[in-house]
Enzyme design. Structure first.
Site, short mmCIF file in Angstrom:
data_model
loop_
_atom_site.label_atom_id
_atom_site.label_comp_id
_atom_site.label_asym_id
_atom_site.label_seq_id
_atom_site.Cartn_x
_atom_site.Cartn_y
_atom_site.Cartn_z
N ASP A 102 0.87 -1.19 0.00
CA ASP A 102 0.00 0.00 0.00
C ASP A 102 0.90 1.24 0.00
O ASP A 102 1.85 1.34 0.78
CB ASP A 102 -0.88 -0.03 1.26
CG ASP A 102 -1.91 1.09 1.25
OD1 ASP A 102 -3.10 0.78 1.09
OD2 ASP A 102 -1.52 2.27 1.41
N ASP A 119 -1.56 9.32 -10.51
CA ASP A 119 -1.67 8.24 -11.51
C ASP A 119 -0.29 7.84 -12.03
O ASP A 119 0.00 6.65 -12.21
CB ASP A 119 -2.52 8.70 -12.70
CG ASP A 119 -4.01 8.74 -12.36
OD1 ASP A 119 -4.36 8.30 -11.24
OD2 ASP A 119 -4.79 9.20 -13.19
N GLU A 145 -4.81 2.30 -4.33
CA GLU A 145 -3.33 2.38 -4.27
C GLU A 145 -2.81 1.16 -3.53
O GLU A 145 -1.83 1.24 -2.82
CB GLU A 145 -2.85 3.70 -3.64
CG GLU A 145 -3.81 4.33 -2.65
CD GLU A 145 -3.82 3.65 -1.29
OE1 GLU A 145 -4.74 2.82 -1.08
OE2 GLU A 145 -2.94 3.95 -0.46
P1 GH3 Z 1 -1.98 5.37 4.23
O1 GH3 Z 1 -0.52 5.66 4.32
O2 GH3 Z 1 -2.60 5.15 5.56
O3 GH3 Z 1 -2.28 4.26 3.27
O4 GH3 Z 1 -2.65 6.71 3.66
P2 GH3 Z 1 -3.22 6.96 2.21
O5 GH3 Z 1 -3.36 8.43 2.05
O6 GH3 Z 1 -2.36 6.28 1.19
O7 GH3 Z 1 -4.60 6.20 2.26
P3 GH3 Z 1 -6.07 6.70 1.99
O8 GH3 Z 1 -6.90 5.45 1.97
O9 GH3 Z 1 -6.45 7.77 2.96
O10 GH3 Z 1 -6.03 7.34 0.56
C1 GH3 Z 1 -5.93 6.61 -0.61
C2 GH3 Z 1 -6.06 7.57 -1.74
O11 GH3 Z 1 -5.83 6.91 -2.99
C3 GH3 Z 1 -7.43 8.19 -1.85
C4 GH3 Z 1 -7.79 8.09 -3.32
O12 GH3 Z 1 -8.21 9.31 -3.85
C5 GH3 Z 1 -6.50 7.68 -3.97
N1 GH3 Z 1 -6.69 6.90 -5.18
C6 GH3 Z 1 -7.36 5.73 -5.32
N2 GH3 Z 1 -7.32 5.32 -6.60
C7 GH3 Z 1 -6.61 6.24 -7.29
C8 GH3 Z 1 -6.23 6.37 -8.67
O13 GH3 Z 1 -6.53 5.52 -9.53
N3 GH3 Z 1 -5.50 7.45 -9.01
C9 GH3 Z 1 -5.14 8.41 -8.10
N4 GH3 Z 1 -4.41 9.43 -8.51
N5 GH3 Z 1 -5.50 8.31 -6.81
C10 GH3 Z 1 -6.22 7.25 -6.40
MG MG Z 2 -2.14 4.16 1.20
MG MG Z 3 -5.01 1.91 0.92
#
Ligand code: GH3
Ligand code: MG
Ligand code: MG
Length: 240
Positions: A102, A119, A145
């Site tokens: 992650d 991305d 992610e």
């Molecule tokens: P942690 O270290 O605890 O994992 O914190 P985090 O910020 O990585 O975790 P969180 O679950 O708060 O945020 C994940 C983010 O990933 C939120 C979402 O907008 C982003 N995300 C998910 N899919 C995509 C994608 O396909 N592209 C982009 N650019 N962002 C994405």
């Molecule tokens: Mg994360």
């Molecule tokens: Mg996550």
């Protein structure tokens, strides 16, 4: 085929092998030519439709099994592969490791630099992951992610080594050109090894707990799930 027959007919007439016979005269050859001529168009149409159909089917199957952003195998493909590898590991008693990866504070990257840069980080991460894992390992994007790497025929030492190599390889900066500072990112990794008699959902749950511990422990680190207590394992099926 019809084209070839007409060419042959033309050649025969050209070298005077036969006296030219009009296509309108009653003759066996003319009957063959007309029959083939009548079938040619529907056969070609059917062939074209079948080719288009086969292409659409293969494109649909590819889209279902791959993530469109990174090109990595999709969650659906991952679970199909996991089911196969889980069955194989149980049949042969071989090791099966699982890494859950992650990206750390990924939301911050999105919020600070925008989704397009986020991305790019995901695409780069998949590229570097595929460079670092073994050829037989299977890396898929299972969530926003979050990535999973299945390690067939691996013991704990191998799984730990691959996870640590991956963590180090993904502790990097995204290069956006000479005038822009690189964007640093890291990942946390949870590792679990399949225990005897364990279902795949159990393995996933333990890798997830290990990932959670890696986040709690400060991120940018690898945590291995402890072995399952014997009393928690599914009883193995004994055969008469
Ligand atoms: P942690 O270290 O605890 O994992 O914190 P985090 O910020 O990585 O975790 P969180 O679950 O708060 O945020 C994940 C983010 O990933 C939120 C979402 O907008 C982003 N995300 C998910 N899919 C995509 C994608 O396909 N592209 C982009 N650019 N962002 C994405
Ligand atoms: Mg994360
Ligand atoms: Mg996550």
């Amino acid at each position: 085929m019809l084209g070839l027959l007409h060419t042959a007919r033309g050649l025969f007439y050209a070298v005077d092998a036969y006296a030219a016979v009009s296509l309108l005269e009653p003759a066996v050859y003319n009957l063959i030519f007309f029959a083939l001529g009548t079938l040619a168009l529907p056969a070609l149409t059917l062939g074209a439709v079948m080719m288009a159909n086969a292409r659409v089917l293969s494109e649909t199957a590819y889209a279902a099994d791959h993530d469109h952003l990174t090109g990595a195998p999709s969650r659906r493909a991952f679970f199909a592969c996991a089911e196969r590898e889980h069955g194989r590991a149980r049949r042969h008693g071989s090791g099966l490791g699982l890494l859950l990866v992650d990206v750390d504070h990924f939301k911050r990257i999105n919020d600070t630099y925008g989704h397009a840069v986020g991305d790019q980080v995901l695409r780069e991460l998949v590229r570097h992951t595929q460079e670092v894992v073994r050829k037989i390992d299977y890396c898929a994007r299972i969530g926003g992610e979050e990535f999973a790497v299945l390690l067939p025929d691996a013991g704990l030492d191998t799984a730990q080594a691959v996870a640590e190599r991956l963590r180090a390889a993904l502790d990097r900066s995204l290069d956006l050109g000479p005038s822009t500072p690189g964007i640093a990112y890291t990942v946390s990794i949870g590792v679990a090894m399949l225990e005897e008699g364990e279902a795949f959902t159990g393995l996933m749950a333990r890798a997830d707990q290990a990932l959670y511990a890696a986040k709690e422990g400060g991120r940018n680190q690898v945590v291995c799930a402890p072995a399952l207590p014997a009393a928690w394992r599914e009883p193995s099926v004994s055969q008469a």
